[in-house]
Design an enzyme around this catalytic site. Sequence first.
Site, short mmCIF file in Angstrom:
data_model
loop_
_atom_site.label_atom_id
_atom_site.label_comp_id
_atom_site.label_asym_id
_atom_site.label_seq_id
_atom_site.Cartn_x
_atom_site.Cartn_y
_atom_site.Cartn_z
N LYS A 65 -2.21 11.10 24.18
CA LYS A 65 -2.26 10.43 25.48
C LYS A 65 -2.30 11.38 26.68
O LYS A 65 -2.79 11.02 27.75
CB LYS A 65 -1.08 9.47 25.61
N SER A 315 -2.74 9.75 15.55
CA SER A 315 -2.71 9.73 17.01
C SER A 315 -1.36 10.05 17.63
O SER A 315 -1.31 10.46 18.80
CB SER A 315 -3.16 8.35 17.52
#
Length: 423
Positions: A65, A315
């Site tokens: 992110k 992720s």
Amino acid sequence: MNGPGASVPAATDVVTLADVEAARERLDPVVHRTPLDTSTTFAERSGAAAVGLKLENTQRTGSFKIRGAYNAMAQLSAGERDRGVVAASAGNHAQGVALAGRLLDVDATIVVPEVTPAAKIEATRGYGAAVVVEGASYEPAYEHALDIADEAGKTFVHPFDDADVIAGQGTVGLELREQFDPDTVLVAIGGGGLVSGVATALKAHDPETRLVGVQPEGAAHAKPSLDQDRLHRLDEVDTVAEGIADARLLERTFAVMRERVDDVVAVSDTALAVATTLLAERSKTVVEAAGAAPVAALVSGAVDVADERVACVLSGGNTNLTEHAALTRTGLMALDRYVEARLALRGWPTSVADVTETVAERGAELDVLERARPTASDDPNRTPIRVGLEGSGSTHLADVLSALDSHPTVSVVEHSLDAALDG
């Protein structure tokens, strides 16, 4: 949106390869070029020719992110930086915005839902952001963040439906192509920012690269959207993977995905637990449930990858250790390598040694041993205990239970292995 595909921009109007490459230049001095690990274990379990794991769980803040957050915030005007930013997040975007704010000297306020793990909240505060907890799920937290942005004149940094955020996430794809050259890439989908960026980067270089998104069954909104060619919003979400527990795509991610993502599959929470367990055990990699979604699709057979070079983007790795332990225990149970049992002991507490010695003699691991609350059906002359045992498989664990039940001081009252043995 009034009809199928109405008012949806073209993918090139949202984000292009040039945008991703420009993002890479901004991010080069800021983010890690995360490693790509190969796994013979996952290749053998899935029938793939080779499997590469893109370890974004080792990125700064513990997830991808920071890429999108920094790329977007680095392009704010001086006035926008002075007024500060606000974001809504279940945790990982929060940390990305918080760190980007610290690096760029921009005040950040993050609104998180009540389900956000404490580890993510504390990490966000540790990067210097103000944290506001609001709402039982992401959607009310999102609405509250928009209200704050509107009232205080702050810039809202969207977690996925923003062209600059998507471009930043796309730098994962640029690195992946240089490290592995995949035939198929599996990427988790929450709101679709990561898969949109990765697909943009990879499809521009090779349109034949297959992009497959992965969602939990309890938050599977993307495939209905793509199949119906209209945005589909779930009334509720229910999944252990809080990092991808979104209820919908939005206009920009939908526009990119409908042109550049080949398929979307859904996996169960049990499959997520199994993948998390196998990643920890076989690849020595700690991921959160959302980060394990691509591997869950791989090992559960949700996508056919026979003889292909497959890349899985892991992720994120931001998880409470207690939650990770509980998830891996569930994974072991699903793999028939863990059993919970209720025993009745004669001669408490000296008979506890009979349990521990029997388990050790049979080569199993005793994970839990504790007194259980008596019930009306228990023999009042016996002490009930609860045990958790780890072994190599259902046959091994059945042998351990049989040995315990044969001991003069121990009786096996019930256990969780029945389904595996019946199968």
